[in-house]
Design an enzyme around this catalytic site. Structure first.
Site, mmCIF file in Angstrom:
data_model
loop_
_atom_site.group_PDB
_atom_site.id
_atom_site.type_symbol
_atom_site.label_atom_id
_atom_site.label_comp_id
_atom_site.label_asym_id
_atom_site.label_seq_id
_atom_site.Cartn_x
_atom_site.Cartn_y
_atom_site.Cartn_z
ATOM 1 N N SER A 48 10.594 -27.548 -19.392
ATOM 2 C CA SER A 48 10.819 -26.135 -19.096
ATOM 3 C C SER A 48 10.844 -25.792 -17.606
ATOM 4 C CB SER A 48 9.761 -25.276 -19.788
ATOM 5 O OG SER A 48 8.487 -25.475 -19.213
ATOM 6 N N LYS A 118 4.660 -21.851 -15.780
ATOM 7 C CA LYS A 118 5.938 -21.169 -15.557
ATOM 8 C C LYS A 118 5.898 -20.519 -14.175
ATOM 9 C CE LYS A 118 6.898 -21.783 -20.012
ATOM 10 N NZ LYS A 118 7.880 -22.774 -20.495
#
Length: 267
Positions: A48, A118
């Site tokens: 990711s 993230k």
């Protein structure tokens, strides 16, 4: 005359063993303090955040820069690793500053019991939207510049061609993102309004990231759930090969990714 000497030798050996045990215990305590309060290592098991953080990258995260929240002292679970999960009974962060847009955060989403990593895209009060693959912050399209093409492989071994972009936030910081296309499942969203005391997170691998765009899985991240700010890679190996397999190092260690900062760049 020999008897006292024998006792002295035995006493000396016992003393050395005790001193060794004390040193080992002290080293463990220092490591626990450093890991709990200052810096904690993490590894990357998913795609990711590629290319910023690749599968098999190991990085160190700063635990004190943003202060401490309810999960700050958890040695918790990351990927397939499960350890001590200790949650502080607090509702606000203590000490530290607020995250900046562009910081890379390790955090615990409200619906989950594992750590995620993230990039901080939305700050409290911001409006975030993705339209045709383009990120909008407060109704202004974020600048991006195409860098080139690359191959991206996820944790299941699926390889896709991606377009690599340099994205620049309104504050002037920039970072690399990549897209398989601009019409993927999360490339057209409704508007998200970030609540007070929360942050909106997105992965740099935009089409391979379950992030705040998925409200049921990640959603808005409370400040109290932030754990640490990613700062630097210190090791990297392909295919998530365990680092203790030293015989794999010559062909698989990515030497060019080691000892590098992962902070955003300024124009």
């Amino acid at each position: 005359m020999s008897q006292p000497a024998d006792k002295s030798i035995k006493k000396s050996a016992a003393s050395e063993w005790w001193e060794t045990i004390v040193v080992v215990v002290e080293a463990l305590l220092i490591a626990i303090v450093l890991r709990s309060f200052l810096y904690q290592p993490f590894s990357i098991p998913t795609a990711s955040m590629q290319q910023t953080l690749m599968i098999g990258d190991y990085f160190v995260a700063n635990k004190f820069v943003w202060g401490y929240g309810k999960h700050s002292f958890s040695l918790g679970r990351y990927g397939d690793f499960t350890a001590l999960d200790f949650e502080l009974p607090i509702s606000n962060r203590i000490f530290g500053r607020e995250p900046n847009r562009g910081d890379i955060a390790v955090f615990r989403p409200v619906p989950q019991n594992i750590e995620y990593i993230k990039r901080v895209v939305g700050l409290p009060g911001d409006t975030i939207q993705v339209t045709a693959g383009r990120l909008y912050i407060n109704d202004v399209m974020v600048e991006r510049e195409e860098v080139g093409k690359a191959q991206d492989t996820d944790s299941s071994g699926d390889t896709r061609e991606v377009t690599v972009y340099r994205e620049t936030f309104p504050e002037g910081t920039n970072h690399i993102i990549q897209e398989i296309s601009d019409n993927g499942a999360l490339d057209n969203t409704s508007k998200y309004v970030v609540p007070a005391g929360h942050y909106f997170m997105m992965g740099d691998n935009r089409d391979r990231s379950a992030d705040s765009r998925v409200l049921s899985q990640v959603g808005y991240v409370p400040a109290v759930n932030l754990i640490a700010k990613a700062e630097a890679r210190f090791f990297s190996i392909t295919d998530n090969i365990p680092p203790w397999q030293l015989w794999q190092w010559p062909a698989n260690v990515r030497w060019d990714r080691m000892f590098q900062s992962v902070d955003t760049q300024h124009q």
